[in-house]
Design an enzyme around this catalytic site. Structure first.
Site, PDB file in Angstrom:
ATOM      1  N   GLU A 164       0.795  -1.244   0.000  1.00 15.25           N
ATOM      2  CA  GLU A 164       0.000   0.000   0.000  1.00 15.25           C
ATOM      3  C   GLU A 164       0.821   1.285   0.000  1.00 15.25           C
ATOM      4  O   GLU A 164       0.607   2.176   0.819  1.00 15.25           O
ATOM      5  CB  GLU A 164      -0.958  -0.010   1.203  1.00 15.25           C
ATOM      6  N   ASN A 204       2.014  -5.324  -3.077  1.00 19.55           N
ATOM      7  CA  ASN A 204       0.610  -5.598  -2.773  1.00 19.55           C
ATOM      8  C   ASN A 204      -0.140  -4.287  -2.515  1.00 19.55           C
ATOM      9  O   ASN A 204       0.365  -3.412  -1.813  1.00 19.55           O
ATOM     10  CB  ASN A 204       0.559  -6.469  -1.503  1.00 19.55           C
ATOM     11  N   HIS A 241     -10.325  -5.825  -2.623  1.00 20.16           N
ATOM     12  CA  HIS A 241     -11.369  -5.517  -1.643  1.00 20.16           C
ATOM     13  C   HIS A 241     -12.500  -4.811  -2.379  1.00 20.16           C
ATOM     14  O   HIS A 241     -12.463  -3.592  -2.580  1.00 20.16           O
ATOM     15  CB  HIS A 241     -10.823  -4.599  -0.541  1.00 20.16           C
ATOM     16  N   GLU A 270      -6.572 -10.455  -1.186  1.00 19.54           N
ATOM     17  CA  GLU A 270      -7.378 -10.167   0.019  1.00 19.54           C
ATOM     18  C   GLU A 270      -8.855 -10.000  -0.350  1.00 19.54           C
ATOM     19  O   GLU A 270      -9.516  -9.056   0.089  1.00 19.54           O
ATOM     20  CB  GLU A 270      -6.868  -8.899   0.717  1.00 19.54           C
ATOM     21  N   ASP A 272     -12.628  -9.666  -0.730  1.00 18.59           N
ATOM     22  CA  ASP A 272     -13.940  -9.665  -0.083  1.00 18.59           C
ATOM     23  C   ASP A 272     -14.845  -8.748  -0.906  1.00 18.59           C
ATOM     24  O   ASP A 272     -14.369  -7.841  -1.586  1.00 18.59           O
ATOM     25  CB  ASP A 272     -13.899  -9.284   1.405  1.00 18.59           C
TER      26      ASP A 272
END
Ligand code: XIL
Length: 473
Positions: A164, A204, A241, A270, A272
């Site tokens: 990030e 990432n 995400h 990751e 979701d």
């Protein structure tokens, strides 16, 4: 690192364990049949050589409902918080791997692989690191990478080295790490490569799924720059995400293939999705399957109740552990690319050809300490002849030079890659002085039984684990 001399047998690929012990009949007995559809996410993803993972919290490992689902469904594990800087180096110079190791041990005892997450990040830094700046922070970052990677050396599938680091507009996030100088990211990657040359090194981030978004372009430009200058990087993790107001963009596959075209693997790290939209889950899964270098998908938790965004019910299992509609949509997509010609019998042979791998699909790469990594990626050749992988009497394949195959001019199927060649060409498999290796002739692919013709499969270093089930024909 300079390319090794082609005449120097620096690397041996050892087919482990029970190669000769397995009979052709034994191989046939565990083959999938034409109508077979895998019933777990991990097995379904493995049909195309991919993994399906989840994030695990050490605090939940005592919950059997949780661990039962996790061990059954997933074959790649990320520590949700336990390998982050605040967990692994709570006091300067004092490393603590107790929670991270709990997860690592739980996973590997069940045959699951582990992604490391994460080494350099503006968030979840220990207090002492937050208060540093300038050259002392830069040194602390380097020391942290070295300390954590030494502990997990040779054990992990990948590390999210930097997490990030970009703003939404594609500029660098102004963090204390950025304040140490714009080169902090490449220093992190170079440090990481030296610390553990066998592990894949990933950048990432979130909100890099939409190809036309500024942040995506910013990260893309950095990866392109790194590849052009030889900064070591193997993969890009797209957090995916689709919660907190985000959703699946129509150009997601373009984003994945564009990153991959730079010469890196991509992974969804990751995932979701708000209210577990079935169409978004199916779409993101299909996008990954459509991109050969999309190596796997990880969802960010097991049940909705485990999610960091539980109010959005974003995962594949409800709080009671029941499979949700999104689970079926993902599984169906994974199964739709399953074995395409699974009923063809394995080719018979004279005991000199490797017929394939079953569930294990890893190759023991002893002493794997080269920059070129340990993941081996090959394409299925579906029984095509003249593959001529020959084993020595001691079941060794010897490769000269780096872990690459020269795929140029391959006639059958698709290219074979053993990552990473760092752009080197002519990575020949050579006959050794005993005449025991013939290498790959017309096909340059390895018949991996049970996968479809032309499908990419992945072989992993198995760190000496036996029962990888390669068989001779
Ligand atoms: C999250 C965890 O899920 C939470 O438990 C924790 O409180 C905060 O971090 N991007 C990342 C992950 O890379 O590490 C974050 O995980 C979610 C966003």
């Amino acid at each position: 690192m300079a390319a090794p001399s082609p005449r120097s047998p620096r690397l041996r690929l050892l087919l482990s364990g029970a190669v000769a012990a397995l009979t052709a009949a034994g191989v046939i007995a565990v083959m999938p049949n034409a109508s077979a559809a895998e019933s777990t996410l991990g097995a379904a993803a493995a049909q195309s050589g991919r993994y399906f993972g989840t994030a695990i919290a050490a605090s939940r490992l005592g919950n059997s409902a949780y661990t039962t689902i996790a061990a059954r469904e997933f074959n790649m594990i990320t520590a949700e918080n336990e390998m982050k800087p605040d967990a692994t180096q709570p006091n300067r110079g004092q490393f603590n791997f107790s929670s991270g190791d709990q997860i690592y041990n739980w996973a590997t005892q069940r045959g699951l692989k582990v992604r490391g997450h994460t080494l350099a990040w503006h968030a979840q830094q220990p207090g002492w690191m937050q208060s540093l700046s300038g050259s002392s922070l830069r040194q602390a970052m380097i020391d942290h990478i070295n300390g954590v990677m030494a502990h997990y050396k040779g054990k992990l599938a990948a590390w999210d080295v930097v997490n990030e680091a970009f703003n939404e507009d594609g500029s660098r996030r102004s963090s204390n790490l950025q304040g140490t100088g714009n080169d902090w990211i490449e220093v992190a990657f170079r440090t990481a490569r030296n610390a553990d040359p066998s592990v894949k090194l990933c950048y990432n981030d979130y909100n890099i799924e939409n190809w036309s978004y500024g942040k995506t372009q910013g990260v893309y430009n950095m990866i392109r720059d790194f590849k052009s200058r030889g900064v070591p990087i193997d993969c890009v993790g797209l957090q995916t995400h689709f919660t907190g107001g985000s959703s699946l963009p129509g150009n997601f596959q373009s984003t994945l293939s564009s990153f991959a075209a730079l010469g890196v693997d991509v992974a969804l790290t990751e995932v979701d999705v708000t209210n577990a939209s079935t169409s978004q889950y199916a779409g993101l899964t299909q996008a990954c399957l459509n991109v050969p270098r999309c190596i796997g998908i990880t969802v960010w938790g097991v049940r909705d109740s485990d999610s960091w965004r539980s109010s959005e019910s974003p995962l594949l299992f409800d709080g009671n552990g029941n499979k949700k509609a999104a689970y079926s949509s993902v599984l169906n997509v994974l199964n739709s690319t399953g074995p395409t010609n699974p009923t063809t019998p394995p080719p018979s042979g004279n005991g000199t050809r490797i017929l394939g791998a079953q569930s294990g699909r890893c190759v023991d790469v002893p002493g794997s300490s080269q920059n070129n990594g340990t993941r081996v990626q090959l394409y299925d050749c579906n029984g095509q002849s003249n593959q001529q992988w020959t084993l020595t009497s001691s079941k060794q394949l010897t490769v000269y030079g780096s872990r690459c195959l020269d795929a140029a001019g391959s006639g059958n199927g698709s290219a074979v890659q053993i990552y990473s060649c760092n752009g080197q060409t002519n990575q020949q498999w050579n006959v050794n002085s005993n005449g025991t290796i013939t290498g790959v002739q017309s096909g340059r692919c390895l018949d991996v039984w049970g996968t479809g013709n032309g499908q990419q499969v992945q072989l992993y270093d198995c760190n000496g684990q036996a029962n990888q089930r390669f068989s001779l024909g």
